[in-house]
Write an enzyme that holds these catalytic residues in place. Structure first.
Site, PDB file in Angstrom:
ATOM      1  N   GLU A 187      44.460  39.164  38.839  1.00 20.10           N
ATOM      2  CA  GLU A 187      44.458  40.468  39.781  1.00 20.10           C
ATOM      3  C   GLU A 187      43.380  40.480  40.813  1.00 20.10           C
ATOM      4  O   GLU A 187      42.662  39.457  40.870  1.00 20.10           O
ATOM      5  CB  GLU A 187      43.904  41.636  38.505  1.00 20.10           C
ATOM      6  CG  GLU A 187      45.200  42.726  38.139  1.00 20.10           C
ATOM      7  CD  GLU A 187      45.602  43.528  39.169  1.00 20.10           C
ATOM      8  OE1 GLU A 187      45.022  43.242  40.423  1.00 20.10           O
ATOM      9  OE2 GLU A 187      46.387  44.435  39.043  1.00 20.10           O
TER      10      GLU A 187
ATOM     11  N   ASP B 126      52.166  47.883  41.708  1.00 20.72           N
ATOM     12  CA  ASP B 126      50.939  47.631  41.283  1.00 20.72           C
ATOM     13  C   ASP B 126      49.853  47.624  42.570  1.00 20.72           C
ATOM     14  O   ASP B 126      49.913  48.751  43.350  1.00 20.72           O
ATOM     15  CB  ASP B 126      50.671  46.398  40.527  1.00 20.72           C
ATOM     16  CG  ASP B 126      49.279  46.195  39.260  1.00 20.72           C
ATOM     17  OD1 ASP B 126      48.302  47.244  39.865  1.00 20.72           O
ATOM     18  OD2 ASP B 126      49.383  45.537  38.420  1.00 20.72           O
TER      19      ASP B 126
END
Length: 296
Positions: free
Chosen positions: A32, A225
């Site tokens: 991420e 996201d």
């Protein structure tokens, strides 16, 4: 197999057939928070379950920080310092130029934050971050704990004051400003726990605060996201099948296809024309005929 899916002819001019998607690093658990440091020639990103921030250069991957307090999203502020969302200590921090760490926010109204997820910095120096509860739901991406606050979007002013500026979302996740900062895009990934939200909302900025919040676009397959914008105002969003490019009017223009579920992305490289993509266990890269709004 093509690396791209052209839905609108405009997207054909954004990608190049001789610049394919490449996997540049792999072997992680859930990556991420990519952020480009052009002045250092490197990409930083989080491997959340393994509690570390990693550094990629063309020479390979090294450890930037471990433990990282289960850091998730990152960005840079106006002075080039690293701003990080930490699941483990439920806070947002700034890494100073001397390497010391300053806490930007760890609570609101006397309660602890949930698990700050993604973060952007506005031109006025204010820090905006989302605070869903993903990092406290299990021990996988942090520490399982009690949720004390609704999942909000917060703004921290340059003097350090914190304000909940969006309070009507299920699970706010990625966020990005339009190039002129008149619009704020926020992804709601609440569909993972509620019957409804899986969309991106857009808020009009009025005197430095978000208003409205109409549905801008619904990602399919999967959910939005992390997100970034290019210099023309196109929104590049993560999705289950890759990165989706969405025009300022909400039209899906095309997709950068990736063989893993995409979590986040950022622009970088020599001319901010290289898209770095974090996706499940790997990091990918593709050179585009677009330039991102990230700092060099």
């Amino acid at each position: 197999m093509s690396c791209f899916e052209v839905i609108d002819p405009r997207f054909g001019g954004f990608v190049m057939g001789n610049a394919p998607v490449k996997r540049i690093a792999t072997g992680f658990d859930w990556v991420e928070g990519p952020v480009w440091f052009g002045d250092a020639g490197c990409l930083l990103f989080s491997d959340i379950p393994n509690n570390r921030i990693l550094r990629w250069t063309p020479d390979g991957v090294t450890t930037f920080r471990a433990p990282s307090n289960y850091s998730n999203g990152h960005t840079r502020d106006r002075e080039g310092r690293l701003i990080s969302c930490e699941h483990g200590l439920r806070r947002v921090t700034r890494t100073e130029l001397d390497g010391s760490v300053t806490v930007i926010a760890d609570g609101y109204g006397g309660a602890r934050l949930n698990s700050p997820n993604d973060v952007v910095v506005a031109r006025d120096g204010s820090i905006w971050f989302t605070d869903p509860h993903y990092g406290i739901m299990t021990d996988y991406e942090g520490f399982k704990g009690e949720q004390e606050l609704h999942c909000n979007v917060y703004r921290v002013d340059p003097a350090g004051g914190i304000e909940a500026v969006i309070t009507d979302m299920a699970c706010p996740n990625g966020l990005a400003f339009s190039p002129d900062e008149t619009l704020l895009y926020v992804a709601d990934t609440g569909r993972m726990f509620h019957p409804d939200p899986q969309h991106i909302r857009v808020f009009e900025m009025v005197r430095g605060r978000p208003h409205g919040g109409r549905v801008f676009h619904t990602i399919s397959p999967g959910c939005a996201d992390g997100m970034r914008v290019d210099t023309e105002g196109n929104l590049w969003s993560s999705a289950r099948d890759g990165v989706h490019c969405i025009a300022p009017d909400g039209t899906l223009l095309g997709k950068v296809l990736v063989p893993e579920v995409v979590s986040n992305l950022c622009f970088g490289g020599r001319a901010k024309h290289q898209l770095f993509i974090t996706a499940t266990t790997s990091v990918y890269s593709v050179v585009l005929n677009r330039n991102g709004m990230q700092r060099p």
